[in-house]
Design an enzyme around this catalytic site. Structure first.
Site, short mmCIF file in Angstrom:
data_model
loop_
_atom_site.label_atom_id
_atom_site.label_comp_id
_atom_site.label_asym_id
_atom_site.label_seq_id
_atom_site.Cartn_x
_atom_site.Cartn_y
_atom_site.Cartn_z
N CYS A 18 5.29 -36.32 -39.43
CA CYS A 18 6.51 -35.63 -39.84
C CYS A 18 6.15 -34.59 -40.89
O CYS A 18 5.66 -34.91 -41.98
CB CYS A 18 7.51 -36.64 -40.40
N CYS A 21 8.22 -34.88 -44.10
CA CYS A 21 7.75 -36.01 -44.92
C CYS A 21 6.45 -35.65 -45.63
O CYS A 21 6.22 -36.07 -46.77
CB CYS A 21 7.54 -37.25 -44.07
N ASP A 401 -19.19 -3.83 -35.11
CA ASP A 401 -20.56 -3.32 -35.10
C ASP A 401 -21.24 -3.78 -33.82
O ASP A 401 -21.46 -4.97 -33.64
CB ASP A 401 -21.30 -3.85 -36.34
#
Length: 401
Positions: A18, A21, A401
């Site tokens: 959760c 939570c 590059d």
């Protein structure tokens, strides 16, 4: 005056599913006087904290107490535990499928008897909503009213009270589907990020007293010589003192072509030795090696929170109470302004509670960042944290590059 030493520790929060939570746990831990700073990583289900208290067991007990109060099903463990997520998903899918089947049977039976149809709907509701209701009651007894379990329990109990059994069961079905998709999305991001952990060398063949010993790379000292056989990973940074071989560095640098290492060549940990046998003189301890620094970046990606994440965490603290109060006012005051009965205003308030569940709100922004970090990790691109992802959204040109 004795200088306090700050200690950094990480614990696993097994079963944390959760996001809302997780933010509450992080806030409570940061309120502890012995904690200098704490960050709960929802995606990796872990908590990293800094303390100047030498009694780590005491600190751990305080953290466990907080976690138990907010999320009784979450375990605080100090060692890494491999969770059987596939089994959890399988069980959740079977549970949802059974709930859907009961609703379908209820639909069929209802055409013959409303009573028996309602029984199947209530059975589906209890099957899917039992855990939600139990969590809501436990949190209620501890004084933690405002969470998604409380909202879902109140809304569906109101539906039962209004004899809308099908609606109550359907809400729990959709809620569990949402939780399942959320868990799978999080697990996918965890898996993608964890895939970079494969570069960790498991052992080192070090020469001691003219014999080869296989030990943990962390125990190898500077200037000791390690033997790297074909197919093995170079365990620590060093310089080749004997032998020559082709090395695969794709997992570290992204370079698809192998390069030849010979006497005098500096090599980095995590590279794979392809053919010859090498003797490498260690130049850095494991803690300062290239592979360890990369692993630290991977493990700490989610601790670097973007501004949007910080805002949503603060906002969620006031969001749920405002939603509950607004729903109560909606149920009480709406009939005074619109010609509807209180049963209808209560129904609308319950609907408002359902669609205002905070977990999706709190999870949306972090999961967006973690999904991006996870997807990049899957193709071998390491991002230091969500702050970097946020900055990348503003990039207009890229020079390669």
């Amino acid at each position: 005056m004795e200088k306090l030493i700050e200690i950094k520790n990480t614990v696993t929060l097994q079963g944390l599913d959760c996001a809302n939570c997780a933010s509450k746990i992080e806030s409570k831990i940061n309120d502890l006087p012995e904690i200098q700073g704490a960050s709960v990583d929802f995606i990796n289900a872990s908590c990293t904290y800094i303390t100047n208290d030498s009694n780590n067991d005491k600190v751990l007990d305080s953290i466990k107490k907080i976690v138990n109060e907010l999320e009784p099903d979450v375990r605080v463990i100090t060692e890494e535990v491999k969770e059987e997520e596939e089994e959890d998903f399988k069980g959740k899918k079977i549970q949802i499928l059974a709930g859907v089947v009961l609703i379908i049977i209820g639909f069929i039976v209802r055409s013959y008897s409303d009573l028996f149809g309602s029984i199947f709907f209530v059975a589906s509701y209890l099957l899917l909503g039992y855990e939600v209701i139990v969590k809501a009651v436990k949190n209620l007894l501890k004084g933690n009213l405002f969470d998604e379990n409380f909202l879902m329990a109140i809304a569906t109990i109101v539906a039962i009270f209004l004899q809308e059994y099908l609606e109550a069961a359907a809400v729990m079905v959709f809620y569990q589907f949402g939780e399942l998709f959320q868990d799978q999305a999080v697990a996918t991001s965890r898996s993608n990020i964890a895939s970079l952990m494969d570069i960790r060398p498991d052992y080192a063949n070090v020469i001691r007293n003219n014999e080869v010993e296989t030990i943990n790379p962390e125990l190898v000292k500077i200037n000791e010589v390690v033997v790297v056989k074909p197919g093995e990973k170079i365990p620590l940074d060093g310089v080749v003192i004997e032998g020559s071989s082709m090395l695969d560095t794709s997992s570290l640098t992204g370079e698809s072509l192998a390069f030849e290492a010979e006497v005098g060549t500096n090599v980095i940990s995590g590279c794979v030795n392809l053919d010859g046998i090498l003797k490498v003189k260690v130049t850095k301890p494991y803690g300062e090696s290239t592979v360890n620094k990369i692993l630290e970046l991977v493990e700490n990606t989610s601790s670097r929170k973007a501004n949007a994440e910080k805002f949503i965490t603060k906002f969620s603290k006031v969001y749920t109470p405002v939603v509950v109060i607004s729903a109560a006012l909606l149920a009480l005051l709406l009939p005074l302004f619109i010609n509807i009965p209180y049963s209808e205003s209560i129904r609308r308030a319950a609907t408002f509670l359902i669609i205002s569940c905070p977990c999706a709100l709190v999870l949306s922004i972090p999961l967006g960042f973690y999904a991006g970090i996870g997807s990049l990790s899957k193709i071998g691109i390491l991002v230091k944290g969500s702050t970097i992802v946020e900055s990348l959204s503003k990039v207009k040109r890229v020079v390669l590059d």
